[in-house]
Motif scaffolding. Structure first.
Motif, PDB file in Angstrom:
ATOM      1  N   LYS A  19       4.959 -11.415 -47.998  1.00  0.00           N
ATOM      2  CA  LYS A  19       4.444 -12.075 -49.205  1.00  0.00           C
ATOM      3  C   LYS A  19       5.550 -12.239 -50.236  1.00  0.00           C
ATOM      4  O   LYS A  19       5.678 -13.293 -50.877  1.00  0.00           O
TER       5      LYS A  19
ATOM      6  N   SER B 286      -2.372 -17.412 -48.481  1.00  0.00           N
ATOM      7  CA  SER B 286      -2.513 -16.171 -47.721  1.00  0.00           C
ATOM      8  C   SER B 286      -3.813 -16.193 -46.930  1.00  0.00           C
ATOM      9  O   SER B 286      -4.784 -16.844 -47.318  1.00  0.00           O
TER      10      SER B 286
ATOM     11  N   ASP C  63      -5.758 -13.933 -43.170  1.00  0.00           N
ATOM     12  CA  ASP C  63      -5.565 -12.859 -42.207  1.00  0.00           C
ATOM     13  C   ASP C  63      -4.792 -13.374 -40.996  1.00  0.00           C
ATOM     14  O   ASP C  63      -4.527 -14.584 -40.876  1.00  0.00           O
TER      15      ASP C  63
ATOM     16  N   PRO D 145       0.854 -12.562 -42.376  1.00  0.00           N
ATOM     17  CA  PRO D 145       0.179 -11.556 -43.201  1.00  0.00           C
ATOM     18  C   PRO D 145       0.329 -10.138 -42.654  1.00  0.00           C
ATOM     19  O   PRO D 145      -0.656  -9.446 -42.401  1.00  0.00           O
TER      20      PRO D 145
END
Length: 542
Positions: free
Chosen positions: A387, A408, A410, A381
């Protein structure tokens, strides 16, 4: 996948010519000798804000970006990754690889005025490099003793050779701390860590959390006449649009590690007051890769891993997803490591038909809905680039019957999931290879890391006694030519087994003011000092 790639291609198309040209000198004029001018404040963009300013136990990019201007190392590295003198003026390695001798520069002082001596190097090796530095424990573990026959000589004695040592001894790779300020203290909690005292070209002055870090010119620096700049102001700017605006308006003149989105690069590069450069990252040599969880019931079959490799068009990933700021990788040892890279490893050209044949052969036929099986993909991330890579992988694998769910989270959750809990199927991330594979490459394949929960080490869960033996023999081989041959066998084996799929050799970019000269002159520049930088027509003081 067509709609996805078309959309990105329209955004990226004209950037490809720009990216292809990067990495060359910014202009022909800069190849002509010019007389540096003194003065000015360099405003550099810092993102994210570091947690510490001393790189003894923290190898995060923001810490190293600042610290490289405060701490000098024994050497720096040129664009070919050859060591160049810094605090060490010369060095020798014994023919058997068991003795390293460094001759130190005379007259160097710490920022508080104390003399820099061999005792500082000895203390740092014994108390930092061998103990708390994340990358260096293995490289220096064979150092049995350190002699300092005088203040300018350091002699390392090893039980077994460790040639990669010469690839990590710049200011952040093997940071030298002042013994007189650290000896007998709790190193990790010493308050000097955030008010650092080094021997470098700039002296720490102030850190206003959340806003800036200020360094000022070291008037007593050993490299006579340098630095040319009066100060460096590192501004913390979390928002990408604000970073782009600061560069465009001239409010900041230096930013590294892809500081703005790819879509903004071409526009900024076209401005007369800015330049874009991909040099200075050679020492890092970053590589984007996929880790297969080889304990997964699908990916434990090597045919499935090979199928995924054939299903992905790495040329498209480079050109479309990464806007040309990368090139397809074939080996975990990138081509920037010219001595070690093997161009003859097994290849997996883009071939969806071949991928389908392999999946069929592995027993994973398409169901009535066209799906063979479903997996989850966790991406690093660190921004939209990773992404988008995940989105491309999702659509590419769907073409061959593999359903991908993108997850997704952190950074802390990603690290825990992949390296501690091993609760993933497919993950994507990047590693720095560094100048020697022993530093940044083998950690992804050595089984000794399994169970340690250490980030960016053997995320796939790969276990191969043959590869472990090659890694261990390369680590203690004193003949560099023999090490090259060992690493060729290593590459052939791991690219065949494919627990980790190399995707791209990344080309990070730097943006700097057009009138900022001498800012990219070495292979470890983004982890190095800007003591050679100067403004042609210095800006107003901040």
């Amino acid at each position: 996948m067509a709609a996805f790639t078309r959309r990105l291609f329209l955004a990226a198309g004209s950037s490809l010519a720009l990216a292809a040209a990067l990495g060359l000198p910014a202009s022909a004029a800069e190849t002509v000798a010019e007389t540096p001018k003194r003065g000015g404040t360099l405003t550099a963009i810092l993102q994210p804000e570091p947690v510490t300013l001393t790189p003894a136990n923290n190898t995060a990019q923001p810490t190293q970006f600042v610290a490289a201007n405060i701490f000098d190392g024994l050497v720096t590295y040129d664009f070919d990754l050859k060591p160049q003198p810094s605090l060490a003026t010369a060095w020798e390695v014994a023919p058997d690889g068991l003795t390293f001798t460094f001759h130190l520069r005379k007259g160097v002082k710490w920022h508080d005025g104390a003399p820099f001596t061999a005792a500082d190097v000895k203390w740092s090796l014994e108390n930092v490099w061998k103990t708390i530095h994340p990358r260096n424990k293995a490289l220096f573990e064979n150092v049995t003793s350190v002699d300092t026959p005088d203040d300018q000589t350091v002699i390392l004695h090893l039980s077994k050779p460790s040639l990669p040592i010469l690839a990590v001894i710049n200011g952040v790779g093997a940071p030298i701390l002042p013994k007189h300020l650290y000896d007998g203290t709790d190193i990790l909690n010493n308050p000097v860590n955030n008010k650092p005292v080094g021997t470098g070209a700039f002296v720490f002055k102030e850190w206003k959390k959340g806003e800036y870090i200020l360094l000022e010119r070291n008037a007593d620096y050993w490299d006579e006449g340098k630095p040319y700049l009066d100060r460096i102001l590192f501004r913390v700017i979390p928002d990408a649009a604000a970073r782009a605006a600061a560069l465009e308006k001239g409010e900041a003149q230096y930013a590294t590690f892809n500081p703005v989105p790819f879509r903004d690069v071409e526009r900024l590069a076209a401005l007369p007051n800015l330049k874009v450069d991909t040099r200075g990252y050679e020492w890092l040599s970053p590589l984007l890769y996929l880790d297969f969880n080889v304990d997964n019931p699908y990916f434990k079959d090597v045919r499935v891993r090979h199928a995924v490799a054939h299903a992905l068009d790495r040329e498209a990933i480079a050109k479309v997803v990464w806007f040309g700021f990368g090139k397809p990788a074939i080996s975990p040892v990138p081509s920037t490591l010219r001595t070690f890279h093997d161009a003859n490893v097994p290849r997996y050209p883009f071939d969806p038909k071949k991928a389908e044949e392999l999946l069929d052969a592995a027993g994973f036929k398409r169901g009535a809905d066209g799906v063979r099986f479903s997996i989850t993909h966790d991406f690093l991330p660190y921004g939209d680039d990773y992404k988008r890579t995940g989105e491309y992988i999702k659509q590419a694998l769907k073409r061959v019957g593999i359903e991908v769910n993108i997850r997704s989270q952190d950074t802390a959750a990603f690290i825990k999931r992949v390296y501690a809990d091993r609760d993933f199927d497919l993950s994507s991330s990047y590693n720095g290879a560094f100048p020697d594979p022993q530093i940044g490459v083998v950690r992804a394949f050595w089984s000794g890391w399994l169970g340690t929960k250490t980030p960016w080490t053997n995320g796939s869960g790969y276990r191969n006694p043959q590869v472990d033996a090659l890694i261990q023999s390369a680590a203690i081989e004193g003949d560099q030519n023999k090490r090259v041959e060992i690493f060729k066998r290593f590459q052939e084996t791991v690219v065949g087994d494919l627990p980790t799929l190399p995707l791209l050799e990344l080309r990070f970019f730097t943006i700097h003011a057009a009138n900022l000269k001498g800012i990219v002159i070495q292979g470890d520049q983004t982890y190095g000092s800007v003591k050679n930088a100067w403004f042609d027509d210095a800006p107003k003081q901040n």
